[in-house]
Structure formats: C-alpha cells, structure tokens
Enzyme design. Structure first.
Site, mmCIF file in Angstrom:
data_model
loop_
_atom_site.group_PDB
_atom_site.id
_atom_site.type_symbol
_atom_site.label_atom_id
_atom_site.label_comp_id
_atom_site.label_asym_id
_atom_site.label_seq_id
_atom_site.Cartn_x
_atom_site.Cartn_y
_atom_site.Cartn_z
ATOM 1 N N TRP A 170 0.872 -1.187 0.000
ATOM 2 C CA TRP A 170 0.000 0.000 0.000
ATOM 3 C C TRP A 170 0.905 1.232 0.000
ATOM 4 C CZ3 TRP A 170 -1.737 2.747 4.887
ATOM 5 C CH2 TRP A 170 -2.699 3.719 4.607
ATOM 6 N N ASP A 251 0.006 -5.225 9.768
ATOM 7 C CA ASP A 251 -1.032 -4.294 9.350
ATOM 8 C C ASP A 251 -2.278 -5.106 9.019
ATOM 9 O OD1 ASP A 251 -2.667 -2.390 8.271
ATOM 10 O OD2 ASP A 251 -1.239 -1.655 6.780
ATOM 11 N N LYS A 287 -12.884 -0.817 6.744
ATOM 12 C CA LYS A 287 -13.484 -1.685 5.712
ATOM 13 C C LYS A 287 -14.486 -2.644 6.317
ATOM 14 C CE LYS A 287 -9.991 0.143 3.783
ATOM 15 N NZ LYS A 287 -9.386 0.428 2.529
#
Ligand code: PGU
Length: 440
Positions: A170, A251, A287
């Site tokens: 990312w 993460d 999310k």
C-alpha cells in the site's frame, strides 16, 4: 543573493537577519525592503506536490460527468448498485447510542478501553487470554493512525531504523514510515510471472536483512496484490523472523475480507503472538465495519511482561498527548456497541460475509466475461485466485491511462482494481474495456 544580504543590513528589526536573508535568497534577491520589515512573506519555497495516487483518483473521478464512469481506485466497498454501503448493524448501533443521550467528554489518551479490549480479542483470537496482561492497546485514528503511532514509537525507541516493506505494498506505508525518519527497505513479495507469492525471494530477503530489522507484514488480504501466504508459508516466515530477531509490524486493515470469516483471518496474528515474537498490530475498522470516515482503529503492542507493558503504555500516552491528545469518541462507540452485543455482532459477521461474497461473485463475473464471452487470449485466472478487496490485474501504466482517458474507468497506476467497485451493471462494460486495451 547579495542584494538580499545588503537588505538584511538595512532591515530595522523584529525579523531575524537569518529569516530575512533566507526569504531574499528564495526570491533571487528581488524582495522589496518594505516587505522584509513585515517578516515572513509566504511559502515561496514550498513546491507543488503530486496528487495522492489513491485519493487523487477519487477527485478526478468526481469531476468526470460521463454516465458510465467507474471508480476502481479507492478500496471502499460499494453495493451492487454502486452506492456506498452503511452496514445495517452500524445503523442499529448508532440508533441505540443516540437513545442513550451520552455526553461528549474527552476519552482517555489511549481511547475507549473497552473497545480496545474487544478489538484486540478479535484479532488475537484464542491467544488473547494468554497475552492480555502484557498487551498494550490504544484506540487509533483508524489503521493509518495506528501505523503512525508505530512509526513514532520506532523512531523514538527502537534501535534499528530499517523497516522492510513488501514489494509492492500500500503506497502510504512508505509515506508514514519515511515521515518518521525510518529507512524504507523492500523485500520481494509478488512474482509478476506466476502472479503469486515469491516466497523464496521473500524469505531470502528477510534472512539477509540485518538482525532486529522491522518487518511490515499484511496480516491478511494483502494490498495491492490480493496474494496471501499459505499457513505453511507463514510458518516459514515465522522461522526466519525468529532466527533473525526481527520485529514484526502487522497491518490488519481487512480482517474478514480474506476468508469472509473474522476468526479464520487471524492466522498470522495468532502465530506471531503465540510464539512471543515482539510485535505491533495495526487494526482498522474502516473496511470491515464500513466506518471509513469515522476513523476507528486500534494499535497494540505485545510486550515481554506486565511491567514492560506499563512502561510502554506510559510512553504511548506521552506520544498520543503530543500528537492529537486523545482519539474521537463516536466511531469507537459504534464499534464497541457492535462488538459487545452478541446479536448485533452475529449480524455484523453476516454482513461482512455478504460483502466478501459479493466481491467473489464479481471476480468470477469479470473473469468469465473476459475468458468465455470475449475470448481474451490472456489468462485471467489470477482475478479469482487473488483474495480480499483488490485484484492486481497486471495492466500496464499505459493501459491504465487508456482506461481512464477513453473509458472513464479509474484505477491506480500499478494496475490494482478495487473489486468492490464492480457490480452487475458495470462488469460487462469493464470487461470489454479491459479486453480492448489488452488486445493490441
Ligand atoms: N493499511 C492498508 C494495507 C490499507 O490498504 C489501508 C487503506 C490502510 C492501512 C488504512 O486505512 P484506514 O482508512 O486508515 O483505516 N487503504 C485503502 C483506502 C484508501 C487509502 O489509501 O487510505 C486503499 O484503497 O488502499
């Protein structure tokens, strides 16, 4: 420059000579003496920065008036009509919270402790009870905020400043950690030929990294590739990490999106925690609860002892206090309400499964149209092999540019598409466009 220096001499006060000189220098010495007396003259030395590779796309998309435009840039879930989706469990929790007529007082510096307890219990699963007395947790400003706390803690207290991130990862990982003064290093992760994990490359790079390096791993549903290690491969990664004494930063922005099941997505978290690897975990509820703009996340650190945990927490509070004082209250209340209410929690799990299933069905539809209807000569198996919210298509930057220019289909330059932006009404248009740009 010299005129700047001489102006410094005639300057009458308040402004330091150095500041005046710098300003004059920036302007090639053309500064008027009058202006100089007023001190700072503007941000002439600030260059124009590039747009963000992900949020910049959303801005361009908004300006596009083409009716069939598609935004596959940002990883934000859309329903089958292309609309943002507020989870019904979130709506219910919000309504219940409103009835409670709560105040808006400050949270503690580490946030809503009861939310943090539920969040970490969910991430560490069965291991949680055996580590809870040496786990330090703080509510964070979503996943990015948890990464920010990690970065600041590393820069202040961790001996090595080398952080190894996957190639690719990312894009914001680099920004967050280099802003904190860490050295960004990469380990191999994705093999573009197999469109799968380069496990040999990864293990070799992690073995060659200096001892005690920081290693950032995606706990599940790797962004952007959609390629996760198998359980056996995770065990190999653990072995190297332990041999080298690396520090693991996990993460976890997509718990529930890899398998559709929260518990099944905790393999990596449980593996490292149960083996007592020193680690940080960065959780996001953006999310999986659809709480994007509410900024709900949790940072946690697995320490060696309750005594170490107490020292760690004291420094974490100091860091938070100087950064944003304490985190926002509303989103964490929603998350806590859902996590602590058995019925609502079960409903939420069903809703996440529903989102994950719709994404899988869109993967299948896209692949099927490309292969069966359009008879593409390329292989598209990776669309359904990859997991989570994204597909790393393999489209080149030129093909990506053509898709946005000629078809009003927006995706990141690296060829990543957010499958969550596809629906039954736009999948054929998308497949046809991909087919055309890959046919030449
Ligand atoms: N970590 C990873 C791996 C992510 O993909 C994201 C979000 C985050 C952390 C941070 O999410 P928070 O919203 O701070 O909880 N990535 C998405 C969302 C857009 C963005 O870039 O922030 C994405 O599209 O990649």
């Amino acid at each position: 420059m010299f005129s700047g220096a001489s102006l410094v001499k005639t300057s009458t006060g308040r402004v330091t000579n150095k500041a005046v000189f710098q300003y004059a220098f920036m302007n090639g010495g053309k500064t008027a003496g009058l202006n100089l007396q007023r001190g700072f003259q503007g941000w002439a030395n600030v260059p124009m920065g590039p747009p963000d590779p992900i949020f910049g796309i959303s801005e361009t998309f908004k300006k596009d008036s083409f009716p069939k435009k598609i935004n596959l840039g940002v990883g934000a879930y859309r329903d089958d009509t292309g609309k943002p989706y507020v989870l019904p469990s979130v709506r219910t929790a919000e309504a219940e919270i409103l009835k409670q007529d709560l105040d808006k007082e400050y949270l503690p510096m580490t946030g809503d402790n009861s939310f943090c307890e539920e969040a970490t219990r969910m991430a560490y699963g069965d291991v949680y009870d055996s580590i809870s007395n040496r786990l330090v947790a703080a509510q964070s400003v979503s996943g990015t905020g948890a990464l920010l706390l990690s970065s600041r803690f590393f820069s202040k207290f961790y001996p090595s400043k080398d952080i190894y991130i996957s190639n690719p990862t990312w894009g914001n990982h680099k920004n967050v950690f280099s802003n904190a003064g860490l050295n960004i290093k990469e380990y191999r992760y994705y093999n573009p030929i197999t469109k799968g994990l380069d496990i040999e490359g990864m293990l070799s790079d992690l073995s060659q990294a200096p001892n005690s390096s920081i290693v950032l791993l995606h706990a599940c549903a790797h962004n952007p590739t959609g390629v996760d290690p198998t359980h056996a491969q995770w065990n190999d990664i653990l072995r190297v990490v332990r041999d080298k004494g690396h520090f693991v930063l996990l993460d976890m922005a997509y718990q529930g999106f890899a398998s559709g099941d929260f518990a099944r997505d905790t393999y990596a978290t449980q593996l490292f925690a149960s083996n007592n690897v020193p680690m940080f975990l960065c959780q996001s509820f953006a999310k999986n609860m659809g709480l994007y703009g509410e900024r709900v996340g949790c940072f946690s650190s697995l320490t060696a002892s309750p005594e170490e945990a107490a020292r760690f927490e004291s420094q974490l509070k100091i860091l938070v206090r100087a950064s944003y004082s304490n985190p926002p209250v509303h989103g964490a209340r929603i998350a806590r309400f859902i996590l602590k209410n058995n019925d609502l929690r079960a409903q939420w799990a069903g809703e996440v499964k529903g989102m994950a299933s719709r994404i899988i069905s869109m993967r299948q539809a896209l692949r099927s149209i490309l292969e069966n209807d359009l008879k593409s000569k390329h292989g598209w198996k990776h669309i359904t092999d990859q997991i989570g919210m994204f597909c790393y298509t393999g489209l080149t930057p030129e093909q990506v540019a053509t898709l946005s220019r000629d078809y009003h289909i927006y995706l990141t330059k690296n060829g990543r598409i957010s499958i969550a932006g596809i629906n039954t009404s736009n999948v054929r248009y998308l497949a046809e466009a991909i087919h055309t740009v890959t046919s030449n």
